[in-house]
Design a protein around this motif. Structure first.
Motif, PDB file in Angstrom:
ATOM      1  N   THR A 177       0.845  -1.193   0.000  1.00  0.00           N
ATOM      2  CA  THR A 177       0.000   0.000   0.000  1.00  0.00           C
ATOM      3  C   THR A 177       0.877   1.238   0.000  1.00  0.00           C
ATOM      4  N   ILE A 178       0.561   2.151  -0.900  1.00  0.00           N
ATOM      5  CA  ILE A 178       1.230   3.446  -0.941  1.00  0.00           C
ATOM      6  C   ILE A 178       0.221   4.477  -0.448  1.00  0.00           C
ATOM      7  N   TRP A 179       0.498   5.040   0.693  1.00  0.00           N
ATOM      8  CA  TRP A 179      -0.473   5.912   1.368  1.00  0.00           C
ATOM      9  C   TRP A 179      -0.045   7.369   1.212  1.00  0.00           C
ATOM     10  N   LEU A 180      -0.719   8.101   0.338  1.00  0.00           N
ATOM     11  CA  LEU A 180      -0.411   9.519   0.160  1.00  0.00           C
ATOM     12  C   LEU A 180      -1.173  10.341   1.195  1.00  0.00           C
ATOM     13  N   THR A 181      -0.484  11.295   1.773  1.00  0.00           N
ATOM     14  CA  THR A 181      -1.153  12.204   2.709  1.00  0.00           C
ATOM     15  C   THR A 181      -0.655  13.621   2.448  1.00  0.00           C
ATOM     16  N   GLY A 182      -1.543  14.576   2.629  1.00  0.00           N
ATOM     17  CA  GLY A 182      -1.166  15.979   2.429  1.00  0.00           C
ATOM     18  C   GLY A 182      -2.404  16.845   2.348  1.00  0.00           C
ATOM     19  N   LEU A 183      -2.186  18.130   2.429  1.00  0.00           N
ATOM     20  CA  LEU A 183      -3.288  19.098   2.369  1.00  0.00           C
ATOM     21  C   LEU A 183      -4.084  18.969   1.072  1.00  0.00           C
ATOM     22  N   SER A 184      -5.287  19.456   1.114  1.00  0.00           N
ATOM     23  CA  SER A 184      -6.052  19.638  -0.121  1.00  0.00           C
ATOM     24  C   SER A 184      -5.240  20.539  -1.051  1.00  0.00           C
ATOM     25  N   ALA A 185      -5.187  20.194  -2.329  1.00  0.00           N
ATOM     26  CA  ALA A 185      -4.424  20.945  -3.343  1.00  0.00           C
ATOM     27  C   ALA A 185      -2.917  20.788  -3.183  1.00  0.00           C
ATOM     28  N   SER A 186      -2.497  19.779  -2.418  1.00  0.00           N
ATOM     29  CA  SER A 186      -1.057  19.536  -2.299  1.00  0.00           C
ATOM     30  C   SER A 186      -0.523  18.843  -3.549  1.00  0.00           C
ATOM     31  N   GLY A 187      -1.416  18.191  -4.274  1.00  0.00           N
ATOM     32  CA  GLY A 187      -0.993  17.487  -5.480  1.00  0.00           C
ATOM     33  C   GLY A 187      -1.095  15.969  -5.358  1.00  0.00           C
ATOM     34  N   LYS A 188      -1.684  15.501  -4.269  1.00  0.00           N
ATOM     35  CA  LYS A 188      -1.802  14.053  -4.030  1.00  0.00           C
ATOM     36  C   LYS A 188      -2.422  13.311  -5.207  1.00  0.00           C
ATOM     37  N   SER A 189      -3.584  13.783  -5.634  1.00  0.00           N
ATOM     38  CA  SER A 189      -4.327  13.027  -6.650  1.00  0.00           C
ATOM     39  C   SER A 189      -3.611  13.037  -7.989  1.00  0.00           C
ATOM     40  N   THR A 190      -3.021  14.174  -8.327  1.00  0.00           N
ATOM     41  CA  THR A 190      -2.286  14.251  -9.586  1.00  0.00           C
ATOM     42  C   THR A 190      -1.112  13.275  -9.564  1.00  0.00           C
ATOM     43  N   ILE A 191      -0.416  13.251  -8.432  1.00  0.00           N
ATOM     44  CA  ILE A 191       0.701  12.314  -8.278  1.00  0.00           C
ATOM     45  C   ILE A 191       0.195  10.869  -8.299  1.00  0.00           C
ATOM     46  N   ALA A 192      -0.919  10.622  -7.620  1.00  0.00           N
ATOM     47  CA  ALA A 192      -1.467   9.263  -7.552  1.00  0.00           C
ATOM     48  C   ALA A 192      -1.842   8.742  -8.933  1.00  0.00           C
ATOM     49  N   VAL A 193      -2.466   9.601  -9.730  1.00  0.00           N
ATOM     50  CA  VAL A 193      -2.879   9.183 -11.075  1.00  0.00           C
ATOM     51  C   VAL A 193      -1.653   8.829 -11.923  1.00  0.00           C
ATOM     52  N   GLU A 194      -0.622   9.677 -11.862  1.00  0.00           N
ATOM     53  CA  GLU A 194       0.559   9.433 -12.686  1.00  0.00           C
ATOM     54  C   GLU A 194       1.342   8.214 -12.176  1.00  0.00           C
ATOM     55  N   LEU A 195       1.371   8.055 -10.861  1.00  0.00           N
ATOM     56  CA  LEU A 195       2.020   6.878 -10.273  1.00  0.00           C
ATOM     57  C   LEU A 195       1.319   5.596 -10.726  1.00  0.00           C
ATOM     58  N   GLU A 196       0.010   5.617 -10.659  1.00  0.00           N
ATOM     59  CA  GLU A 196      -0.765   4.450 -11.095  1.00  0.00           C
ATOM     60  C   GLU A 196      -0.477   4.144 -12.562  1.00  0.00           C
ATOM     61  N   ARG A 197      -0.436   5.199 -13.370  1.00  0.00           N
ATOM     62  CA  ARG A 197      -0.184   5.025 -14.799  1.00  0.00           C
ATOM     63  C   ARG A 197       1.182   4.375 -15.045  1.00  0.00           C
ATOM     64  N   GLN A 198       2.175   4.843 -14.325  1.00  0.00           N
ATOM     65  CA  GLN A 198       3.526   4.299 -14.537  1.00  0.00           C
ATOM     66  C   GLN A 198       3.634   2.849 -14.046  1.00  0.00           C
ATOM     67  N   LEU A 199       2.969   2.552 -12.943  1.00  0.00           N
ATOM     68  CA  LEU A 199       3.014   1.170 -12.438  1.00  0.00           C
ATOM     69  C   LEU A 199       2.295   0.233 -13.409  1.00  0.00           C
ATOM     70  N   LEU A 200       1.158   0.669 -13.916  1.00  0.00           N
ATOM     71  CA  LEU A 200       0.436  -0.142 -14.909  1.00  0.00           C
ATOM     72  C   LEU A 200       1.302  -0.335 -16.156  1.00  0.00           C
ATOM     73  N   ALA A 201       1.979   0.722 -16.564  1.00  0.00           N
ATOM     74  CA  ALA A 201       2.829   0.643 -17.760  1.00  0.00           C
ATOM     75  C   ALA A 201       3.974  -0.349 -17.544  1.00  0.00           C
ATOM     76  N   ARG A 202       4.390  -0.519 -16.300  1.00  0.00           N
ATOM     77  CA  ARG A 202       5.431  -1.506 -15.994  1.00  0.00           C
ATOM     78  C   ARG A 202       4.865  -2.910 -15.893  1.00  0.00           C
ATOM     79  N   GLY A 203       3.596  -3.058 -16.188  1.00  0.00           N
ATOM     80  CA  GLY A 203       2.985  -4.389 -16.177  1.00  0.00           C
ATOM     81  C   GLY A 203       2.512  -4.815 -14.800  1.00  0.00           C
ATOM     82  N   LEU A 204       2.462  -3.869 -13.875  1.00  0.00           N
ATOM     83  CA  LEU A 204       2.036  -4.189 -12.517  1.00  0.00           C
ATOM     84  C   LEU A 204       0.555  -3.858 -12.332  1.00  0.00           C
TER      85      LEU A 204
END
Lengths: 207, 207
Positions: free
Chosen positions: A26-53
């Motif tokens: 589990t990768i648990w992102l925490t931070g203020l609203s508008a800190s960028g969590k969701s944007t980072i989460a989406v791109e992280l998910e994309r890269q992990l999927l691209a690696r076949g995970l």
């Protein structure tokens, strides 16, 4: 309670990881609203999927309106919200998937609860599952200046109550596994790379 | 409620299915205690994993003692138990995984709730997710004769209250997608084949 539940030998975690060529965490992102969590989460998910995970994001969109739609924003409901998210993330991790959670999760005690839940062994193994806390760190004034949805403005006006950073505290992580300083215009790719480098360093992206 | 949640464009279901070479769905097993649900679920999961598919079982072991550990066996708690299981199964399905749930789930209304939740579109697509109800059908007298854990005996003695089939009703599915008659010593492989054949016939095991 739960006396009428029987056990059936299932697939062990090792068998599953070997078949999936992947381990769960589990990768648990925490931070203020508008800190960028969701944007980072989406791109992280994309890269992990691209690696076949196999990876999956748990966020307000798919959790707050589904599993946790019975919960409001009282302290008790916020605690329960985080507890359930942690339990679901752990199920994904147990399935040899990478759960990425993207919630403000402002209270240290709640995040510690999430971490401790992951330390509890699952029925298919004698150990728990890795928990990687990622602090997406911005100064309040930076988050408030971004305010993409006007939430900080509404919080300042008192329209939204108990808004983290304004009328409710954000307790910064003391020892997050990954600390992303996101005040300046850090490219998303660099933020995600910090997480991926950590995971690679810990050998977490292979079975 | 939930006014302070923002949207972030994520990966669409189609993108995810293409990357994972798999689509998501929920296989919902229902039947009396000792009907063979869990044995079938374990073997089904094993065969799906062996086919290179991501699949995960939700059962009493990993749900009742985790996510739903705050719930007892009152009617309200049983309803909430099933609702949460359905929501979590749907998250797995949404992640392009195959969720296999293995719970008695004796009430038609609860199973219908689970099915209807799957019809609600997710944030990453305009449609819901497939829901395959599998009725593992045994006569009560057969289940009671098996009684591997002595639960029926305890229920008859009144030690366990509200036990399905004895002191609480089991409402058989009217139109399950798969109906497994498990009275005789049906080989596990045959039971699982019935499910796999259904899934293959509906093209559900490919992206």
């Amino acid at each position: 309670m739960a006396t009428n539940i029987t056990h059936h030998a299932g697939i062990t975690r090792k068998e599953r990881n070997d078949l999936r060529k992947q381990q769960g965490l589990t990768i648990w992102l925490t931070g203020l609203s508008a800190s960028g969590k969701s944007t980072i989460a989406v791109e992280l998910e994309r890269q992990l999927l691209a690696r076949g995970l196999h990876a999956y994001r748990l966020d307000g969109d798919n959790v707050r309106f589904g599993l946790n739609k019975d919960l409001g924003f009282s302290d008790a409901d916020r605690n329960e919200n985080i507890r359930r998210i942690a339990e679901v993330a752990k199920l994904f991790a147990d399935s040899s998937s990478i759960a990425i959670t993207s919630f403000i999760s402002p209270f240290r005690a709640d995040r510690d609860t999430a971490r401790k839940l992951h330390e509890v062994p699952t029925p298919n193994d004698t150990t728990g599952l890795p928990f990687v806390e990622v602090f997406v760190d911005v100064d309040l004034k930076v988050a408030e200046a971004r305010d993409p949805k006007g939430l900080y403005k509404k919080a300042r006006e008192g329209v939204i109550k108990e808004f983290t950073g304004i009328s409710s505290p954000y307790e910064a992580p003391e020892k997050p596994e990954v600390h992303i300083k996101n005040n300046d215009d850090l490219p998303i790719a660099d933020a995600v790379k910090q997480i991926i480098d950590y995971l690679d360093g810990k050998q977490l992206l292979k079975a």
